[in-house]
Scaffold this motif. Structure first.
Motif, PDB file in Angstrom:
ATOM      1  N   HIS A 341       3.346   2.664  13.021  1.00  0.00           N
ATOM      2  CA  HIS A 341       3.016   3.438  14.210  1.00  0.00           C
ATOM      3  C   HIS A 341       3.061   4.893  13.795  1.00  0.00           C
ATOM      4  O   HIS A 341       4.030   5.347  13.235  1.00  0.00           O
ATOM      5  CB  HIS A 341       4.033   3.166  15.308  1.00  0.00           C
ATOM      6  CG  HIS A 341       3.802   3.955  16.558  1.00  0.00           C
ATOM      7  ND1 HIS A 341       4.810   4.413  17.352  1.00  0.00           N
ATOM      8  CD2 HIS A 341       2.667   4.376  17.147  1.00  0.00           C
ATOM      9  CE1 HIS A 341       4.321   5.067  18.386  1.00  0.00           C
ATOM     10  NE2 HIS A 341       3.008   5.067  18.280  1.00  0.00           N
ATOM     11  N   GLY A 487       4.047  -2.013  20.139  1.00  0.00           N
ATOM     12  CA  GLY A 487       5.383  -1.760  19.600  1.00  0.00           C
ATOM     13  C   GLY A 487       6.419  -1.972  20.693  1.00  0.00           C
ATOM     14  O   GLY A 487       6.157  -1.702  21.863  1.00  0.00           O
ATOM     15  N   VAL A 587      13.541  -1.378   9.704  1.00  0.00           N
ATOM     16  CA  VAL A 587      12.889  -0.281  10.416  1.00  0.00           C
ATOM     17  C   VAL A 587      13.064   1.007   9.642  1.00  0.00           C
ATOM     18  O   VAL A 587      14.162   1.310   9.183  1.00  0.00           O
ATOM     19  CB  VAL A 587      13.536  -0.064  11.803  1.00  0.00           C
ATOM     20  CG1 VAL A 587      12.776   0.994  12.589  1.00  0.00           C
ATOM     21  CG2 VAL A 587      13.599  -1.356  12.588  1.00  0.00           C
TER      22      VAL A 587
HETATM   23  P1  5GP Z   1       4.492   6.467  21.967  1.00  0.00           P
HETATM   24  O1  5GP Z   1       3.289   6.514  21.119  1.00  0.00           O
HETATM   25  O2  5GP Z   1       4.150   6.463  23.430  1.00  0.00           O
HETATM   26  O3  5GP Z   1       5.516   7.480  21.592  1.00  0.00           O
HETATM   27  O4  5GP Z   1       5.195   5.067  21.641  1.00  0.00           O
HETATM   28  C1  5GP Z   1       4.536   3.881  21.890  1.00  0.00           C
HETATM   29  C2  5GP Z   1       5.513   2.742  21.977  1.00  0.00           C
HETATM   30  O5  5GP Z   1       6.038   2.432  20.692  1.00  0.00           O
HETATM   31  C3  5GP Z   1       6.734   3.009  22.810  1.00  0.00           C
HETATM   32  O6  5GP Z   1       6.473   2.823  24.170  1.00  0.00           O
HETATM   33  C4  5GP Z   1       7.737   2.024  22.275  1.00  0.00           C
HETATM   34  O7  5GP Z   1       7.716   0.826  23.026  1.00  0.00           O
HETATM   35  C5  5GP Z   1       7.238   1.696  20.881  1.00  0.00           C
HETATM   36  N1  5GP Z   1       8.211   2.067  19.835  1.00  0.00           N
HETATM   37  C6  5GP Z   1       8.994   3.173  19.767  1.00  0.00           C
HETATM   38  N2  5GP Z   1       9.762   3.132  18.660  1.00  0.00           N
HETATM   39  C7  5GP Z   1       9.464   1.971  18.022  1.00  0.00           C
HETATM   40  C8  5GP Z   1       9.939   1.362  16.803  1.00  0.00           C
HETATM   41  O8  5GP Z   1      10.788   1.868  16.062  1.00  0.00           O
HETATM   42  N3  5GP Z   1       9.389   0.170  16.472  1.00  0.00           N
HETATM   43  C9  5GP Z   1       8.453  -0.439  17.246  1.00  0.00           C
HETATM   44  N4  5GP Z   1       7.974  -1.623  16.858  1.00  0.00           N
HETATM   45  N5  5GP Z   1       8.002   0.105  18.375  1.00  0.00           N
HETATM   46  C10 5GP Z   1       8.490   1.299  18.763  1.00  0.00           C
END
Ligand code: 5GP
Ligand code: MN
Ligand code: MN
Length: 590
Positions: A341, A487, A587
């Motif tokens: 991500h 995520g 992670v």
């Molecule tokens: P954003 O792009 O809105 O900051 O994050 C999108 C989503 O990524 C968040 O809503 C959260 O659910 C997910 N997310 C945040 N941190 C992590 C992580 O460390 N691992 C994973 N798999 N998903 C994450």
């Protein structure tokens, strides 16, 4: 105020015009009984405080419904929470044929990609720490510092224009990666001349690519796959245009001096996950995720599709094939996947700078033209205006930049696995399942009032989820629908969903993008203790490498909504379908 909000389905609410001034269409949001209190408490808190503080998500999505040119409805997804202007988890589409229709800037092309492997959890277990460290060393993480090798302005322009074609040309991507990326990893409207030099200055030092050519060539053995399938070692320094497979099988670190830890000035969070549950075996097998052999469940023999007979599986009585009940089976072989991500957030990110530049100009134009806006944060421009057009060109550059970054992260991830398992990424089957963008505006064709219309679909913290047979999704997924990558958090599940017809009809082919924050970063820092969080992760046997304790608190699972409830809501609403549930085992947070 609540009288404007009506429950119109088991997991759906509608906000009628009148809730905020000037609404041209209704707004609708999806949320189940487990999550709805978060939405309503936020609204009540705002009302009680006399409209002080940040706008709650429901107000924001209603304000979006007041923007010129909007069609059908403004949509809130179950992970929605307060954002800037739009709420995060907000979808809205504007009619390209309406001269008044607008484009609104936002952080650009933050997204997720998932790379599969053929390694099982047992394969990874003995190497988990080593792998987490290798990823931490290889992938620069953390906010603020510079990329690994500065790129020239000309190279930056080329990357902005070419997107993943640049990565391919420079040897960082595999040709098939492109097929599995929205827009094939390249927005054709991109025009680097539409990007300010201020943004480019940031982009250049932060691109963090390895730099083309021979800097590390002596550490790298290039392996090229010939047409007949055989591997061929290629010692030439320059990687070929046709992207030879590159792998560090010599065991040298690719980066002897990993002094910088930033990726595009943004935040990256690679995660190694294993398959926890397969809800849709047919769709999963198209993604290369399938069980081998024939596991049994409760004495009943389940037929798991082999490559030869995909699509014929019938799971008796239940939608989900639960890995827990299969865990004792000899045949069990949960595949590992890597989820990346990458966001370009923060004042230093390139995409953020492009959006900020546009916002400043649009705010100026809005005040000159005396346009009435419900919320100053919703500054926008007519799509056809010079400012609107310039923004779309610059936005496309930033989107391309983000794909280049994710591709380089993919390259580094493949390198890290290759090094730890002394095996070519190819032989580890490290194919990209898909790459989804969850912050972008795109021109798409959708039905409005029974006729096809060209719309500028804005997805802010929302993921495209196109249905089976849509012409813009790869051939492998024609029967299953587009993979949608969700995520969760560093300590909870993540998901792969697929797009549906119903979603295409009702949400412009969009669904959630994550768990969504349940509390602000400030709130998390004040109320959570990073030691508790690290202990909880250790108990779950999740390896973690993280840039700072502050980040541990801000990103704690408790800072987010329950991703399973979010996904369940989307599944129940029919706007996307559960496919594979993933569980993190390592992670890396930056
Ligand atoms: P954003 O792009 O809105 O900051 O994050 C999108 C989503 O990524 C968040 O809503 C959260 O659910 C997910 N997310 C945040 N941190 C992590 C992580 O460390 N691992 C994973 N798999 N998903 C994450
Ligand atoms: Mn994101
Ligand atoms: Mn039209």
């Amino acid at each position: 105020e609540r009288e404007f909000i009506t429950k119109i389905g088991p997991v759906q609410y509608e906000i009628a015009p009148g809730f905020v001034p000037n609404m041209r269409v209704p707004a609708t949001f999806y949320v189940n009984s487990q999550l709805d209190h978060l939405i309503f408490e936020e609204l009540e808190h705002f009302t009680r405080s006399g409209g002080f503080g940040f706008l709650p998500a429901v107000k924001q999505m209603a304000n979006v419904a007041s923007l010129p040119g909007i069609v059908k409805r403004s949509i809130g997804l179950p992970d929605c929470h307060a954002g800037y202007g739009f709420s995060i988890g907000n979808v809205a589409a504007f009619d390209m044929d309406d001269p008044e229709a607008i484009v609104s800037p936002g952080d650009i092309n933050c997204g997720v990609r998932v790379i599969r492997t053929n390694l099982s959890e047992q394969d990874v277990a003995p190497h988990k720490e080593e792998l987490a460290q290798a990823l931490f060393d290889h992938i620069p993480v953390g906010v603020g510092s510079q990329g690994i090798i500065p790129t020239s302005m000309d190279e930056l322009d080329a990357a902005l224009e070419l997107g993943m074609d640049w990565s391919l040309r420079e040897g960082y991507a595999w040709p098939e990666d492109k097929e599995h990326c929205e827009e094939y990893g390249r927005m054709l409207q991109a025009d680097p001349r539409a990007v300010s030099s201020r943004a480019k200055k940031r982009g250049r030092t932060q691109m963090g690519t390895l730099g083309a050519g021979n800097h590390y060539a002596e550490c790298v053995v290039c392996v090229r796959r010939r047409r007949d399938g055989a591997l061929e070692v290629d010692n030439r320094l320059q990687m070929s245009v046709f992207a030879c497979r590159v792998t560090a099988i010599t065991g040298f670190s690719l980066f002897p001096h990993p002094t910088s830890r930033s990726w595009g000035g943004g935040v990256s969070s690679p995660q190694i996950q294993v398959v926890d549950e397969i809800c849709n075996p047919a769709a999963a097998s198209h993604m290369g995720i399938e069980f081998t052999g024939q596991p049994t469940m409760g004495g009943e023999r389940l037929h798991i599709p082999s490559a030869a007979c995909r699509g014929y599986v019938i799971i008796p009585q239940r939608d989900c094939l639960c890995m827990n009940s299969l865990r004792n089976s000899n045949f069990l072989d949960p595949l590992g996947v890597v989820m990346l991500h990458k966001r370009d957030l923060g004042s230093r990110g390139f995409g953020h700078q492009v959006a900020t530049d546009a916002l400043i100009e649009m705010e100026k134009a809005v005040s000159e033209e005396k346009t009435v806006l419900n919320d100053k944060q919703l500054a926008c421009a007519k799509i056809g205006s010079p400012i609107g057009q310039a923004y779309l060109k610059g936005m496309s550059c930033a989107a391309n930049y983000a794909w280049v970054n994710r591709s380089t992260m993919t390259f580094l991830t493949r390198q890290a696995f290759a090094k730890v398992f002394t095996c070519a990424p190819d032989d580890l089957d490290m194919q990209m399942i898909y790459d989804t963008s969850h912050n972008i505006a795109k021109v798409e064709e959708h039905m409005v009032d029974g006729r096809p219309h060209r719309l500028l679909v804005h997805r802010k913290g929302a993921t495209r989820a196109f249905p089976p047979h849509h012409p813009l999704i790869p051939v492998e997924y024609q029967c299953t629908g587009q993979p949608v990558l969700i995520g969760g958090t560093m300590g909870t599940n993540s998901w792969i969903l697929t797009g549906t017809e119903q979603g295409f009809d009702t949400t412009f082919g969009s669904t959630c993008h994550g768990a969504g924050r349940a509390r602000s970063r400030n709130n998390s820092r004040r109320n959570l203790d990073h030691r508790d969080i690290l202990e909880a992760l250790a108990r779950q046997n999740i390896s973690i490498r993280v840039a700072s304790p502050k980040l541990v608190m801000e990103e704690a699972p408790d800072s987010y909504k329950d991703v399973n409830a979010v996904v369940e809501t989307c599944h129940q609403a029919g706007i996307s379908r559960k496919c594979v549930k993933l569980r993190p085992i390592a992670v890396i947070k930056g």
